[in-house]
Every structure is written in C-alpha cells, then in structure tokens.
Scaffold this active site. Sequence first.
Site, PDB file in Angstrom:
ATOM      1  N   ARG A   1     -19.132   2.643 -12.114  1.00 16.87           N
ATOM      2  CA  ARG A   1     -17.652   1.891 -12.136  1.00 16.87           C
ATOM      3  C   ARG A   1     -16.787   2.832 -13.415  1.00 16.87           C
ATOM      4  O   ARG A   1     -15.676   3.187 -13.149  1.00 16.87           O
ATOM      5  CB  ARG A   1     -17.523   0.482 -12.390  1.00 16.87           C
TER       6      ARG A   1
ATOM      7  N   HIS B   1     -18.526  -6.048 -15.914  1.00 16.80           N
ATOM      8  CA  HIS B   1     -18.829  -6.052 -14.393  1.00 16.80           C
ATOM      9  C   HIS B   1     -19.452  -4.688 -14.274  1.00 16.80           C
ATOM     10  O   HIS B   1     -18.792  -3.694 -14.176  1.00 16.80           O
ATOM     11  CB  HIS B   1     -17.501  -6.207 -13.911  1.00 16.80           C
TER      12      HIS B   1
ATOM     13  N   ARG C   1     -22.848 -13.406  -6.277  1.00 13.93           N
ATOM     14  CA  ARG C   1     -23.872 -12.523  -5.578  1.00 13.93           C
ATOM     15  C   ARG C   1     -25.096 -13.191  -6.274  1.00 13.93           C
ATOM     16  O   ARG C   1     -26.251 -13.111  -5.645  1.00 13.93           O
ATOM     17  CB  ARG C   1     -23.775 -11.193  -6.258  1.00 13.93           C
TER      18      ARG C   1
ATOM     19  N   ASN D   1     -11.799  -1.340 -10.493  1.00 12.11           N
ATOM     20  CA  ASN D   1     -12.718  -1.030 -11.435  1.00 12.11           C
ATOM     21  C   ASN D   1     -12.271   0.260 -12.352  1.00 12.11           C
ATOM     22  O   ASN D   1     -11.520   1.046 -11.958  1.00 12.11           O
ATOM     23  CB  ASN D   1     -14.104  -0.798 -10.550  1.00 12.11           C
TER      24      ASN D   1
ATOM     25  N   ARG E   1     -15.879   3.627  -5.821  1.00  7.68           N
ATOM     26  CA  ARG E   1     -16.732   4.399  -5.999  1.00  7.68           C
ATOM     27  C   ARG E   1     -17.390   5.158  -4.922  1.00  7.68           C
ATOM     28  O   ARG E   1     -17.287   4.609  -3.820  1.00  7.68           O
ATOM     29  CB  ARG E   1     -18.168   3.674  -6.971  1.00  7.68           C
TER      30      ARG E   1
ATOM     31  N   VAL F   1      -8.491  -6.312  -9.685  1.00  5.41           N
ATOM     32  CA  VAL F   1      -9.646  -6.187  -9.077  1.00  5.41           C
ATOM     33  C   VAL F   1     -10.252  -4.596  -9.248  1.00  5.41           C
ATOM     34  O   VAL F   1     -11.272  -4.316  -9.190  1.00  5.41           O
ATOM     35  CB  VAL F   1      -9.426  -6.810  -7.679  1.00  5.41           C
TER      36      VAL F   1
ATOM     37  N   ASN G   1      -7.984   5.651 -12.350  1.00  3.10           N
ATOM     38  CA  ASN G   1      -7.660   4.081 -11.978  1.00  3.10           C
ATOM     39  C   ASN G   1      -6.693   3.489 -13.032  1.00  3.10           C
ATOM     40  O   ASN G   1      -5.743   2.797 -12.628  1.00  3.10           O
ATOM     41  CB  ASN G   1      -8.556   3.387 -11.875  1.00  3.10           C
TER      42      ASN G   1
ATOM     43  N   ASP H   1       0.995  -1.065  -0.023  1.00  6.91           N
ATOM     44  CA  ASP H   1       0.046   0.137  -0.093  1.00  6.91           C
ATOM     45  C   ASP H   1       0.925   1.424  -0.007  1.00  6.91           C
ATOM     46  O   ASP H   1       1.959   1.278   0.737  1.00  6.91           O
ATOM     47  CB  ASP H   1      -0.751  -0.289   1.265  1.00  6.91           C
TER      48      ASP H   1
HETATM   49  C1  2OP Z   1     -18.249  -4.655  -6.699  1.00  5.90           C
HETATM   50  O1  2OP Z   1     -19.087  -5.044  -7.533  1.00  5.90           O
HETATM   51  C2  2OP Z   1     -16.413  -3.231  -6.143  1.00  5.90           C
HETATM   52  O2  2OP Z   1     -17.010  -3.747  -8.265  1.00  5.90           O
HETATM   53  C3  2OP Z   1     -16.753  -4.219  -6.906  1.00  5.90           C
HETATM   54  O3  2OP Z   1     -18.436  -4.594  -5.487  1.00  5.90           O
END
Ligand code: 2OP
Length: 296
Positions: free
Chosen positions: A75, A162, A138, A107, A69, A105, A82, A20
């Site tokens: 996104r 995504h 999900r 966005n 976000r 990962v 980014n 980081d």
């Molecule tokens: C999400 O869908 C952070 O894009 C990620 O939660």
Amino acid sequence: MIAAMRLADADVFDEVVLVDIDEGRAAGVALDLTHTAALGRFSTRISGVGTVEAAGPADYVIITAGKPRTPGMSRSDLISTNAAIVGDIARRVAVTSPRAVIVVVTNPLDEMTHHAWLSSGFPAERVVGMAGVLDTARFQALAALTGAARADKIQAWALGSHGEEMVIPLSQATAAGRPLNAVIPAAELDAIVDRARGSGAEVVGLLKSGSAFMAPGMSAARMVLAMNADSGEIMPAAVLADGTYGIRDVYVGLPARLGRAGVREIVQLDLQPGELAMLREAAERIRERLARLEAA
Ligand code: 2OP
C-alpha cells in the site's frame, strides 16, 4: 459503488452523489443504482457527477479516489501518487462542504487520512480513515471459518496501521463472549491474524487488477451510517492520536466513539504491554512514512 449502494439502501439520506473524473461512469453507476430503488426499497436520490463542486455540499464525504495496488505492490508504494489526488479532493471538499465529515478509504490509509486532514484544514474529529472496520471484519470472518462462532459473534479490534503494522490485540478478542484464545489454539490464532493482515494483498493477487471493494465499501458505509445515526458506537478507525495510548499527533488506527459530527472520543482499551508497544511502533512507522512524503 458498494458504499453508495449500502448508503442508498439504508434509506436515511436524501441523496447519494457519486463523483468520478469519468463523469459518464459516475452517472452510469448512479443510474444503475437508481434502478434498484424498488428492489432495495429506498427513496434516496442517486446521481453521478464529474467534480466535487458539481456534487455540491454534503454532510459526509467518502474519499476512495486513487490508484489501487497491483499484485506485488505494498500500500505504501502508492503514497505520492495518491497524496496528490487525495490532497486535491480534500481541499475542494473543504470549500464546497465546510461542515462535512470526511471518511478516507484511499491507500496507504493512515498516511492518506493524515494528509487529507492537513489538506482540508478541518478539525481532526471531522477527518477519519476507514481501515479498522474492514480489518476487523476480515479477522472476524477468518476466525469464524474455524467454527468457533459466527463472524458477528466474534468481537475483536484491528488497530495500528492498515498494513504491516496492523495490531489485533488478542487480549481483547472473544467468541460468543469467551476469550478467543481459549477457543482457538494459539498457533492457529496467529495464522488468522497474519491472514487478516495480508487479506488486502490476497484479494489483489486473486483479482489481478483492482483491489477489494465489497468489504471495504460496506465498511465505509457502516461508519457513515453509525455517524449519521449519532449512535455513539465505538469502531476502530484511523484517527488523530490525542495522547491516549501514549501516541500523539499522527493518524493511526484506534478505537473511536463516532457521533454525528465525527469522532467524539478515542477510547482506551486495557491492552497488554506487548500490544501497546506494537501500537506505538505502528504509529512511529506511519510518522516516518509521512515525514518522507512531506520531504518528497
Ligand atoms: C484492502 O485492504 C483496498 O486496502 C484495501 O483491501
């Protein structure tokens, strides 16, 4: 943090290093995780450093860095901010870990994975994006809430982008082996797909600052563990399309067989014409956003 925890807990790696720009934070989280060794029953070393160079060579690199976000943002609103962060990290990783597999990962996921691939100079099979595993999880969780089956007995694929162009082909979805559309009424199923597509924003809206981290972290770790185990498992992932599905030369979510060195192959599902059209449409939208990024 969650990805690091799962990777350490798995007790299969010598070391997990958190990086980081706030080195103290990386070191603090690493120490906190180190303290869980007896509880989690692992001997993985965990450290936290301030730069990719200080982390040293790695077999797998998960890039999560970037701005999340805030409520109301899509996104795609994050793309140029980014891209600078992800591009810089990918170039550094290519120097310190020339044989690594990169899992993106950050966005907007599909565009950032494509950008990391270009910036790293790596072969496409060693740069993948994590979104499909999360979006599928999900969908599985939300479908399970109907009582149709346990989440882990629901089989589905979240493909495409995504984001708005997420495609969950219902022709491929099952609950305990039965077609999902025979178990859940069509309107309810459509609502579940919509909710899965909006789940990231739903979490952002509730948290107010920051975005989801538990399901995303676990999803990224799951991909890395599958690759490290050389499992050959097929997972939905952002990969460079190779002509399968009539899509080429753009990163988009497709079923991919993962092995130790990244993507072994893109797997063809027997999609219905409407599903295939949506998938191609998703790829075109990603391609357009990438073109705008390159022009900026
Ligand atoms: C999400 O869908 C952070 O894009 C990620 O939660």
